[in-house]
Scaffold this active site. Structure first.
Site, PDB file in Angstrom:
ATOM      1  N   CYS B 409       0.804  -1.212   0.000  1.00  0.00           N
ATOM      2  CA  CYS B 409       0.000   0.000   0.000  1.00  0.00           C
ATOM      3  C   CYS B 409       0.841   1.267   0.000  1.00  0.00           C
ATOM      4  CB  CYS B 409      -0.989  -0.011   1.143  1.00  0.00           C
ATOM      5  SG  CYS B 409      -0.201  -0.241   2.722  1.00  0.00           S
ATOM      6  N   HIS B 453      -2.058   0.613   7.048  1.00  0.00           N
ATOM      7  CA  HIS B 453      -2.392   0.933   5.666  1.00  0.00           C
ATOM      8  C   HIS B 453      -1.965   2.362   5.356  1.00  0.00           C
ATOM      9  CE1 HIS B 453      -4.389   0.204   1.934  1.00  0.00           C
ATOM     10  NE2 HIS B 453      -5.308   1.150   2.097  1.00  0.00           N
ATOM     11  N   ASP B 469      -8.111   5.685  -2.418  1.00  0.00           N
ATOM     12  CA  ASP B 469      -7.239   4.584  -1.984  1.00  0.00           C
ATOM     13  C   ASP B 469      -6.786   3.805  -3.196  1.00  0.00           C
ATOM     14  OD1 ASP B 469      -5.897   2.572  -0.809  1.00  0.00           O
ATOM     15  OD2 ASP B 469      -7.491   2.005   0.596  1.00  0.00           O
TER      16      ASP B 469
END
Lengths: 302, 653
Positions: B409, B453, B469
């Protein structure tokens, strides 16, 4: 230890018939290093018991017949001037022995009684500034007629307290009496008795008595008994601390004779009539066995 | 009168050694190897002394050993203070004390110190397991005390253990009452010294390639959250942590102090989500809340970009009840300085990314379209989501976007934000946690370090800061079902975040629910909770002053009661032996044989035996044994046990 005492009792029992309990008490008293007072009517075997004990214990035995004109010197001894050597020589009295039988101790005058009692207490004779120790072991077995007899000087309480134990013999039971009558009164056989121990062994036995364990629980019981006599209105005076010690020592001796290495309330109870009977004055003046029984029944074992 | 007590016997020494062994075992994990070895050596040495193989060491030997031990600790732990060093010192000195322990007093001392040493295990770990495991040495230590205190020496194994168990069980209600009622000082149940915060994991103030994927390998729990009402969908749960503005070519950092600025304008719609978070300590100021916080924990700070911070680093587990609103608009207007910050790139680096972004701008796309184009790129080109990405070269963004194309991520958030900035769209990176795992047993959410994250926020005209995202474009599963579902099998994840072994998981979730309750109700039982609980019980609001007064009253009353009981106890002294004998007496009494109060045990035994000839043997045995125990000099626990059995088996009828 147990079997030695057993042997002594058995041996004495051959002469004193049917009086095992009294023999036991007397022996317990001796093992506890105490002096014994035997009180009973004339002819009940007091002297025989004393003599027998001395014999089976293998001890030197002397006897003094107390009379109203007996003087202290007759007991303790006297210094006599020796003309040849120009010195006073001490002639020891009958008190220099292991077992002294003081027969009818209450017939002597208080002065003579006191002389004897002092010796009992101290285990030595002091005359003319010189102290002479008595042999060891030393103990006195005194006999006494019941005090209401004519011509007696009753021992005062303070002096009774010097005797560790007082026992009574009482009449023999029918069987014993029969055997006694059949034989020649038993006295002849005393000289034939074998000594079961000697003086040294007796001292060892006395030391073994001191080693008998007294638990806290038993001390609680002893104290309960003492306190009861002191607080109850039934008695004119309670038991003294010396009486307490006497009770403990006798219980120890009794326990040893039972073959135990610790004392039980039963032991205290067994010796209590002998130890406390002559020390307790009831307000109503009851018999010593009743006094003891009353006392025992009144006090709970804690 | 205190009975004379012999020297500790071999059995006592065995007990002590076993107990000490158990206590030390609690600490073995955080002791230096040589310390553990030394303890074992000293224990064996003491045992050799006890069985007569060796003599007690002389002072000449013991003294240098003590100094050596102290020096060793100093060198190993760089000092004598702090949690680790102190515990190690205590352990080694306790073991050395063993070498001169021969009297009852020493044994007592060692035992009491061992109790203390046992509790220090809580300084390292305060979990239920440790609490339960601790019971073992506590029981053993108490049994040791039982053995030492017994006047008649050797007791064996079973009797002290049983007695110790009974005593501890009896102490439990007192313990519970004290725990609930004893006035609490504000602060954690287990305050620990500074050095215990080393090695705590959690988010950091910066982000560079690899540090979040590193975090993802940890199964440690970051926090637990309980929701009032339904737990929202996992894909909506973005736990906001540090907001990163500044990019130096490799790592992202927070911008300088953003606390004193006025907050960005937040507009919310719909009902807020109410929840409470129990945060594990991580030694940073970061408090985690869902996007976007609407009410704050007490004593917390809120930065301009809506990070929630505590005033002190979080060093103990804390719990806060808060609310957030998942439907929001943030900062409809952006001032010039901030726009500049949010557009910062590095000239001359990552040329291909710059070129790509400029190409998007020049093709006349609106910012919204550029965002979509970038996401489409991630979705359609062969990007992959992996925990072990290849290393990146000198221009990490270019290298990632055009060469390796596999990352975690942080790679996606980082490159996406960079692309946006290059395209002239203000953007920033937000780190935090995403999703979590619903514990169906306790109905709460477990969020682990592996749920860490990173995502982006872009500022769009009219919509303000909007969350984008990019990881969701590459791996939608990550956001919808969590990390375990998103990663290929081969990636090593902590076993507890994996989805296989359903039974194991079920067990694990139940266990976690237990832990959560422990945290909430035992470790988290602070002054506030205590006051709440007691106020609820009392029916009106209590203050700590009331508590103190109540406490003193209670102590007074209990002390008085104990005093009275002791006074009364003097009069009716019934110990165990007496109670046993009383049982025997009552059995006989039911057969009509009553002991007179002045009757000695043997006399009574004889009388009873005469009345019950067929029981004569048992009666005389019991009476004799009782007389032995009560008046004899050699009473022993075994004899008491024998008497107990005899009396238990005795029937008068």
């Amino acid at each position: 230890m147990h079997h030695i005492t057993q042997k002594i009792i058995q041996a004495a029992g051959q002469v004193i018939l049917g009086k095992e309990q009294q023999i036991r008490l007397a022996l317990a008293c001796i093992l506890a290093r105490g002096h014994l007072l035997i009180e009973d009517l004339p002819g009940m075997g007091k002297t025989t018991l004393a003599h027998t004990l001395a014999q089976v214990l293998g001890l030197d035995f002397r006897r003094i017949q107390f009379t109203s004109d007996l003087l202290p010197a007759d007991i303790l001894g006297v210094s006599v001037y020796d003309r040849n050597n120009s010195v006073f020589k001490f002639h020891p009295g009958p008190v220099f022995t292991n077992v002294l039988l003081a027969d009818e101790v209450n017939r002597a005058t208080p002065k003579t009684q006191s002389a004897l009692l002092e010796v009992m207490e101290e285990g030595q004779v002091t005359l003319e500034g010189e102290t002479r120790p008595l042999p060891k072991p030393f103990f006195v077995i005194a006999t006494q007629n019941p005090t209401h007899h004519i011509g007696t000087f009753p021992l005062p309480e303070s002096q009774l307290d010097r005797f560790l134990m007082r026992i009574q013999l009482g009449y023999p039971d029918a069987d014993s009496e029969r055997s006694l009558l059949k034989s020649n009164g038993g006295r002849g056989s005393i000289s034939g008795l074998q000594a079961c121990v000697d003086g040294r062994q007796l001292l060892e036995l006395q030391q073994a008595v001191d080693a008998i364990h007294i638990s806290d629980a038993l001390l609680d019981y002893l104290q309960a008994l003492l306190n009861y006599t002191r607080n109850s209105p039934r008695y004119t005076a309670g038991l003294s601390p010396r009486a307490g010690l006497a009770l403990k020592q006798c219980a120890q001796a009794w326990a040893m004779m039972q073959g135990r290495d610790f004392a039980l309330p039963e032991d205290v109870q067994a010796v209590l009539p002998g130890v406390a009977g002559h020390r307790l004055q009831t307000a109503s003046g009851t018999d010593m066995h009743d006094v003891a029984a009353e006392l025992l029944a009144a006090v709970t074992i804690p | 009168m205190i009975p004379a007590i012999q020297r500790p016997t071999l059995t006592d020494i065995r007990w002590l050694l076993v107990s000490l062994g158990l206590v030390m075992a609690l600490h073995v994990a955080h002791l230096a190897l040589w310390v553990s070895a030394a303890i074992v050596m000293l224990g064996l040495w003491r045992y050799a002394i006890a069985i007569g193989k060796l003599d007690f060491p002389r002072l000449m030997i013991l003294l240098p050993l003590t100094v050596l031990g102290g020096l060793g600790i100093m060198l190993t732990y760089h000092g004598l203070f702090g949690r680790d060093a102190s515990v190690a010192l205590l352990v080694i000195m306790l073991s050395l004390k063993l070498m001169e322990t021969n009297s009852r007093r020493d044994f007592m001392l060692l035992t009491f110190l061992s109790y203390f040493l046992t509790t220090t295990a809580f300084l390292f770990n305060q979990s239920v397991v440790v609490g339960l495991v601790m019971l073992l040495p506590i029981i053993c230590l108490t049994a040791t005390l039982v053995g030492i205190s017994h006047p008649n020496g050797s007791l064996g194994w079973r009797h002290p253990l049983r007695l110790s168990g009974i005593m501890l069980a009896q102490a439990a209600p007192v313990m519970l009452a004290l725990f609930l009622l004893f006035p609490r000082v504000p602060g954690p149940l287990w305050g620990v010294p500074q050095d215990s915060y080393r090695g705590m994991t959690g988010l950091s103030d910066s982000m560079e390639p690899g540090n979040i994927s590193q975090l993802s390998l940890s199964g440690a729990i970051a926090f637990r959250a309980e929701f009032k009402g339904e737990i929202p969908k996992l894909s909506q749960l973005y736990w906001r942590g540090p907001v990163l503005w500044h990019f130096d070519g490799r790592s992202w950092r927070m911008s300088s102090n953003r606390l004193n600025l006025p907050r960005e304008m937040l507009r919310v719609q719909g009902a807020p989500t109410l929840y409470s978070v129990t945060l594990e300590p991580h030694n940073r100021n970061i408090l985690l809340m869902l996007d976007m916080p609407t009410s704050l924990p007490s004593n917390a700070l809120l930065t301009r970009d809506y990070q929630v911070q505590s005033r002190e680093p979080v060093r103990t587990r804390i719990r806060y009840d808060v609310s957030s609103n998942l439907n929001y608009t943030l900062a409809a207007r952006l001032d010039g300085h901030e726009r500049e910050l949010a557009l910062q790139t590095i000239d001359g680096e990552n040329p291909r990314a710059q070129a790509l972004a400029e190409q998007w701008v020049s093709s006349g796309k609106s910012p919204e379209q550029i965002v979509q184009t970038a996401l489409t790129m991630f979705r359609e080109q062969p990007f992959s989501y992996t925990l072990s990405p290849p290393l990146l070269g000198a221009n990490p963004i270019d290298d990632f976007l055009f060469n390796t194309r596999s990352g975690f991520c942080e790679h996606y958030a980082s490159s996406f934000t960079y692309l946006m900035r290059a395209a002239g769209i203000p953007a920033r990176v937000v780190t935090g946690y995403q999703g979590g795992e619903v514990n169906s047993v306790g109905n709460y959410l477990i969020v682990r370090q592996s749920d860490a994250h990173a995502w982006s926020e872009v500022w769009l005209e009219g919509r303000g800061w909007t969350r984008v995202d990019p990881t969701a474009a590459v791996s939608p599963l990550r956001i919808e079902s969590g990390i375990a579902a998103a990663l290929p099998e081969s990636n090593a994840l902590p076993i507890l975040s994996r989805r296989d072994f359903p039974l194991l998981r079920k067990l694990y979730l139940s266990w976690d629910a237990v832990n959560n309750n422990w945290n909430q109700w035992v470790l988290g039982y602070d002054q506030q909770r205590q006051l709440d609980l007691l106020s609820r019980l009392a029916g009106n609001r209590l203050s700590w002053q009331d508590l103190t007064i109540g406490m003193m009253l209670a102590v007074g009353v209990i002390g008085l009661a104990i005093g009275l009981a002791m006074l009364r106890g003097k009069q009716i002294k019934t110990d165990k032996l007496q109670r046993l004998y009383a049982k025997f007496l009552s059995k006989l009494e039911s057969a009509g044989i009553k002991r007179a109060s002045h009757e000695g045990p043997l006399d009574f035994g004889q009388r009873a035996a005469a009345r019950l000839p067929h029981k004569a043997q048992a009666i005389s045995q019991i009476s004799g044994l009782y007389a032995d125990l009560r008046y004899g000099s050699k009473a022993s626990a075994q004899a008491l046990e024998r008497l107990r059995n005899l009396i238990k088996g005795f029937k008068a009828s």
